[in-house]
Design a protein around this motif. Structure first.
Motif, short mmCIF file in Angstrom:
data_model
loop_
_atom_site.label_atom_id
_atom_site.label_comp_id
_atom_site.label_asym_id
_atom_site.label_seq_id
_atom_site.Cartn_x
_atom_site.Cartn_y
_atom_site.Cartn_z
N MET A 107 -25.56 50.01 -40.64
CA MET A 107 -24.62 49.78 -39.32
C MET A 107 -24.47 48.41 -39.27
O MET A 107 -25.35 47.49 -39.53
N SER A 108 -23.34 48.14 -38.69
CA SER A 108 -22.92 46.66 -38.56
C SER A 108 -22.48 46.22 -36.63
O SER A 108 -22.53 47.16 -36.12
N TRP A 109 -22.44 44.95 -36.71
CA TRP A 109 -22.11 44.77 -34.99
C TRP A 109 -20.58 44.92 -34.99
O TRP A 109 -19.80 44.75 -35.86
N GLN A 110 -20.48 45.39 -33.69
CA GLN A 110 -19.11 45.64 -33.17
C GLN A 110 -18.82 44.52 -32.37
O GLN A 110 -19.58 43.97 -31.34
N ALA A 111 -17.53 43.70 -32.60
CA ALA A 111 -17.14 42.60 -31.82
C ALA A 111 -15.78 42.54 -31.77
O ALA A 111 -14.91 43.06 -32.84
N LYS A 112 -15.13 41.82 -30.87
CA LYS A 112 -13.88 41.52 -30.50
C LYS A 112 -13.82 40.37 -29.96
O LYS A 112 -14.37 39.84 -29.13
N PRO A 113 -12.49 39.75 -30.09
CA PRO A 113 -12.25 38.39 -29.45
C PRO A 113 -12.36 38.05 -28.13
O PRO A 113 -12.29 37.25 -27.64
N SER A 114 -12.27 39.21 -27.19
CA SER A 114 -12.28 39.17 -25.75
C SER A 114 -12.72 40.68 -25.20
O SER A 114 -12.77 41.35 -25.89
N GLN A 133 -24.49 34.60 -23.26
CA GLN A 133 -23.50 33.50 -22.82
C GLN A 133 -24.24 32.12 -22.88
O GLN A 133 -24.42 31.47 -21.91
N TYR A 134 -24.79 31.60 -24.21
CA TYR A 134 -25.38 30.28 -24.25
C TYR A 134 -24.44 29.29 -23.56
O TYR A 134 -23.15 29.21 -24.09
N THR A 135 -24.75 28.53 -22.93
CA THR A 135 -24.23 27.38 -22.24
C THR A 135 -24.82 25.89 -22.66
O THR A 135 -26.01 26.14 -22.24
N GLU A 136 -24.36 25.03 -23.10
CA GLU A 136 -22.84 25.03 -23.45
C GLU A 136 -22.51 25.68 -25.04
O GLU A 136 -23.54 25.50 -25.78
N ALA A 137 -21.58 26.39 -25.15
CA ALA A 137 -21.18 26.74 -26.47
C ALA A 137 -21.17 25.95 -27.60
O ALA A 137 -21.68 26.24 -28.47
N SER A 138 -21.06 24.59 -27.22
CA SER A 138 -20.87 23.52 -28.19
C SER A 138 -22.37 23.26 -28.76
O SER A 138 -22.53 23.05 -29.98
N GLY A 147 -21.13 42.27 -21.92
CA GLY A 147 -20.67 43.27 -22.07
C GLY A 147 -20.94 43.92 -23.60
O GLY A 147 -20.08 44.61 -24.07
N LEU A 148 -21.98 43.44 -24.05
CA LEU A 148 -22.55 43.58 -25.40
C LEU A 148 -21.56 43.22 -26.47
O LEU A 148 -21.42 43.77 -27.65
N ASN A 149 -20.91 42.03 -26.41
CA ASN A 149 -19.80 41.87 -27.25
C ASN A 149 -20.33 40.44 -27.77
O ASN A 149 -20.20 39.25 -27.15
N PRO A 150 -20.80 40.40 -29.28
CA PRO A 150 -21.42 39.05 -29.50
C PRO A 150 -20.38 37.94 -29.72
O PRO A 150 -20.58 36.81 -29.81
N TRP A 151 -19.27 38.29 -29.78
CA TRP A 151 -18.10 37.38 -29.92
C TRP A 151 -17.43 36.69 -28.51
O TRP A 151 -16.62 35.86 -28.69
N ARG A 152 -17.94 37.10 -27.43
CA ARG A 152 -17.53 37.12 -26.13
C ARG A 152 -17.46 35.49 -25.61
O ARG A 152 -18.66 35.00 -25.63
N TRP A 153 -16.44 35.09 -24.99
CA TRP A 153 -16.56 33.72 -24.38
C TRP A 153 -16.45 33.87 -22.93
O TRP A 153 -15.99 35.09 -22.33
N GLU A 154 -17.07 32.98 -22.21
CA GLU A 154 -17.22 33.11 -20.72
C GLU A 154 -15.70 33.17 -20.32
O GLU A 154 -14.95 32.19 -20.61
N ASN A 155 -15.92 34.14 -19.54
CA ASN A 155 -14.26 34.51 -18.77
C ASN A 155 -13.17 34.65 -20.04
O ASN A 155 -11.83 34.57 -19.68
N ASP A 156 -13.43 35.06 -20.93
CA ASP A 156 -12.78 35.39 -22.17
C ASP A 156 -11.74 34.30 -22.53
O ASP A 156 -10.42 34.21 -23.00
N ILE A 157 -12.33 33.01 -22.15
CA ILE A 157 -11.44 31.68 -22.43
C ILE A 157 -12.19 30.88 -23.16
O ILE A 157 -13.49 30.52 -23.06
N VAL A 158 -11.80 30.49 -24.54
CA VAL A 158 -12.44 29.57 -25.49
C VAL A 158 -12.57 28.22 -24.79
O VAL A 158 -11.86 27.54 -24.33
N ASN A 159 -13.79 27.76 -24.59
CA ASN A 159 -14.01 26.60 -23.80
C ASN A 159 -15.51 26.30 -24.39
O ASN A 159 -16.70 26.93 -23.89
N TYR A 160 -15.73 25.26 -25.14
CA TYR A 160 -17.03 24.87 -25.61
C TYR A 160 -18.11 24.39 -24.70
O TYR A 160 -18.96 24.00 -24.73
N SER A 161 -17.56 24.01 -23.47
CA SER A 161 -18.34 23.89 -22.23
C SER A 161 -18.99 25.09 -21.53
O SER A 161 -19.81 25.10 -20.71
N GLY A 162 -18.19 26.19 -21.95
CA GLY A 162 -18.77 27.44 -21.20
C GLY A 162 -19.78 28.19 -21.89
O GLY A 162 -20.27 27.71 -22.79
#
Length: 80
Positions: free
Chosen positions: A1-8, A72-77, A51-66
């Motif tokens: 089985m593999s992870w399910q992920a999507k951009p937002s 939701q590790y902060t800071e993503a950088s 929401g169980l999405n391993p690729w999810r960015w905070e607020n669905d906006i790519v932001n390395y400070s979010g």
């Protein structure tokens, strides 16, 4: 089985994708010795944070400070 992920956006706990990700989380945490209660708390946090999405960015906006990922590790950088 593999992870399910999507951009937002996330998955619900009851969607097939969400269930597959919960199963993956269970296998990893059980192997690390987490009790079922600890797993439930961890998954509950992931549902709320990403929401169980391993690729999810905070607020669905790519932001390395979010936040990024299941927790939701902060800071993503720091994560990358």
């Amino acid at each position: 089985m593999s992870w399910q992920a999507k951009p937002s956006q996330g998955y619900t706990m009851y969607s097939s994708e969400g269930i597959q990700n919960i199963e993956q989380i269970h296998y990893l945490l059980a192997a690390a010795g987490y009790t079922i209660h600890a797993q439930a708390g961890t998954v509950g946090n992931m549902v709320n944070e990403s929401g169980l999405n391993p690729w999810r960015w905070e607020n669905d906006i790519v932001n390395y400070s979010g936040g990024y990922g299941l927790f939701q590790y902060t800071e993503a950088s720091d994560y990358f």
